[in-house]
Motif scaffolding. Structure first.
Motif: not given
Length: 625
Positions: A194-202
């Motif tokens: 979830p952290g990497l996904s949020g960072l990727a969207v950002s």
């Protein structure tokens, strides 16, 4: 139970604070009308791009972007990031009547999400040790909310939804949310996927809005992805499931891959190359000013973005104002000069907190990952410091770095020592100070300098911020020239306007508002018949306060009678100089001509204005002193 009950009032206070900030943003973004549907300068360009993207075309209708567009062959394209246009695609399909009217909503949403990200970063750092927010930590979080919400350039950006601000706000939003996920991943406060996904969207949001915001996020994302990958293959871990783990990691960062691919296509579709983008500049030939980026610009940039200058302070209310930028070497910069409010004045809390964060990092052991992260975000700050234009909207480029350093300070101040308590109180006070300086100077900028806001809003701000002008040397029965019609007029550039400057905005000179005025532009003249019984003429002559944005303004004012006899001649008044009181004895004069001349150096920026020009009727009121 008692501690939990005690936190309820604090939470209610914090919620009320957030609502107050949102309300202030709403009022600013809508110019006091509370209507989000409104035209903004070049805002329709994003709607035009959204329409064309549906057919995989990156063109923009020229009438939507005008001279801000780039002509590439037979097409017009924009140099702004496409993210605001992508946001408009679905809303324009659902609400076609809103075409061209989304800018205010977009800027407001981006600003609110940026504030939410700053608060989320603060909360994540304050609860790293697993403890709930107590009284001291609530004070720190309130400081972040007040300071970032009202004491940063975000206020300036949301106060006018013109095209220049929208992409920057979304770039900042993506960058701050990226920083939030970076902090939580480094502190192991969130699961990897979830952290990497949020960072990727950002990262995708930042990249498609403004590339400079995406650079440190991209580097951090690459590091965290490789770290997570290495952990899956470290010695001692089971080999079973490695392929699935790698696939899940790749899927987690796929939004970044999609965003990157879209940006590459968008760049290639506009310029025919992903590397050669020399056509991206619309204002200046880069070779004439030392290139787009030049290290020799750093001292001037830092002086304007962080240095304290007398131009930002006023002896009269409301005391704070944006100041015109000053360069050590004008030849390295764009000739057009804009304004800034020093971050040391408008974001004092954040600058001091960042300095404390630097000290904390140097003292703490095992802070190497955070120091590397700071260096990554410093790349963005370095880039904007070497750019050929310094302006208040670009000050937002420093916020991710400063917020990261402030977070480092918060993480090191969890121990309730006496110095920690002192700085907590001091930073809260400075956050309130910063909020006052930023909000007031932003209102002053919209009132006195920014011509991209509605006229009614300018008049409202003028009455709120500035005193009304007078002509004390003429007291008695007055006839205002703005109420009369001239019998003759000559204008080489623009005709005279009544009760406004030459281009139709309220006249403010020396922080004084003149509701009755004649706005002229050199070279020009207007002639009036002297009313019966008039014995004197009075006015205040000068250049509007907003003329500081226009280089080279220099005007001479004259009064002449019907025989071309000079009754009054001013000194040469230049942009940024004080206005001059005007008095002329009119006994024996039948006609009066008001002249604005160019002082012999051309008419560029010669916005000569007459504040409260009047004929005095009663002889007893004449004073020649």
């Amino acid at each position: 139970m008692q501690a939990s009950a005690a936190r309820v009032p604090v939470r209610c206070l914090f919620a009320a604070l957030i609502l107050a900030i949102a309300g202030i943003y709403f009022w600013l973004a809508t110019y006091g009308t509370w209507s989000l549907a409104g035209n903004e300068l070049r805002g329709e360009a994003f709607d035009s791009l959204a329409k064309h993207l549906l057919t995989l075309d990156v063109s923009v209708d020229y009438e939507a972007i005008d001279w801000e567009g780039l002509t590439i062959g037979s097409r017009t394209v924009m140099y702004f990031g496409p993210f605001p246009a992508l946001l408009r695609i679905v809303p324009n399909l659902l609400f076609p009547s809103m075409y061209g009217l989304w800018s205010r909503s977009s800027c407001l949403l981006a600003a609110l999400l940026s504030v939410a990200a700053a608060i989320a970063i603060g909360r994540a750092v304050l609860t790293t040790d697993g403890r709930a927010l107590d009284g001291r930590r609530w004070i720190n979080l309130i400081t972040v909310a007040v300071g970032f919400g009202l004491g940063t350039p975000v206020v300036y950006l949301v106060s006018c939804g013109r095209i220049y601000h929208e992409s920057i706000l979304w770039g900042l939003c993506g960058s701050l949310w990226g920083l939030y996920f970076i902090v939580r991943l480094l502190n192991r406060q969130i699961r990897t996927l979830p952290g990497l996904s949020g960072l990727a969207v950002s990262f995708g949001v930042a990249l498609l809005s403004r590339v400079t915001f995406a650079i440190p996020i991209a580097l951090a994302l690459a590091f965290l992805f490789m770290r997570s990958l290495a952990e899956k293959f470290q010695v001692g871990t089971a080999k079973a499931g490695h392929a699935k783990a790698v696939l899940l990691l790749v899927l987690a960062v796929s939004p970044a891959v999609v965003g990157g691919a879209f940006q590459l296509w968008y760049t290639y579709a506009r310029f025919g190359s992903i590397l050669d983008i020399t056509n991206i500049n619309t204002y200046v030939r880069r070779t004439e000013i030392g290139g787009t980026f030049n290290l020799r610009r750093i001292p001037s940039a830092l002086r304007n973005y962080f240095g304290l200058t007398a131009g930002s302070l006023s002896q009269r209310p409301p005391f704070f104002q944006v100041a015109r930028v000053q360069y050590a070497n004008d030849a390295l910069f764009l000739e057009w000069k804009e304004e800034t409010l020093s971050l040391s004045l408008g974001s004092t809390w954040l600058v001091l907190g960042a300095a404390l964060g630097v000290l904390a990092l140097l003292r703490r052991p095992r802070s190497a990952p955070v120091i590397v992260l700071v260096l990554l975000f410093a790349v963005q700050a370095l880039l904007i410091s070497t750019y050929y234009l310094v302006t208040q909207r670009f000050a937002a480029e420093f916020l991710p770095l400063l917020m990261l350093l402030f977070a480092a300070y918060l993480g090191a101040s969890t121990t309730p020592t006496r110095p920690a308590r002192f700085f907590e109180g001091l930073l809260l006070v400075l956050a309130l100070w910063s909020a006052a300086a930023t909000v007031v100077s932003t209102l002053q900028w919209n009132q006195a300098i920014n011509d991209d806001v509605p006229l009614d809003y300018k008049i409202l701000l003028t009455r709120l911020l500035d005193r009304e002008g007078s002509v004390p040397r003429c007291r008695g029965t007055l006839v205002r020239l703005a109420d009369l019609e001239p019998i003759a007029e000559q204008a080489s550039f623009a005709r005279m306007r009544k009760n406004a400057t030459w281009n139709g905005v309220p006249l403010v000179m020396d922080r004084t508002y003149y509701p009755s005025a004649l706005g002229m532009h050199a070279n020009g003249s207007v002639t009036y018949v002297i009313p019966a019984g008039a014995v004197a003429f009075c006015a205040v002559a000068g250049l509007p306060d907003r003329s500081v944005s226009c280089l080279g303004g220099s005007v001479i004012f004259e009064l002449r009678d019907q025989n071309e006899r000079v009754l009054y001649r001013s000194r040469t008044i230049r942009s940024g100089e004080e206005s001059e009181s005007v008095f002329a004895d009119l006994r024996g004069v039948d006609r009066l001509s008001l002249l604005v001349t160019d002082a012999g150096d051309g008419i560029n920026c010669d916005h000569g204005s007459w504040g409260l020009p009047v004929f005095l009727i009663e002889p007893a009121a004449v004073s020649s002193q």
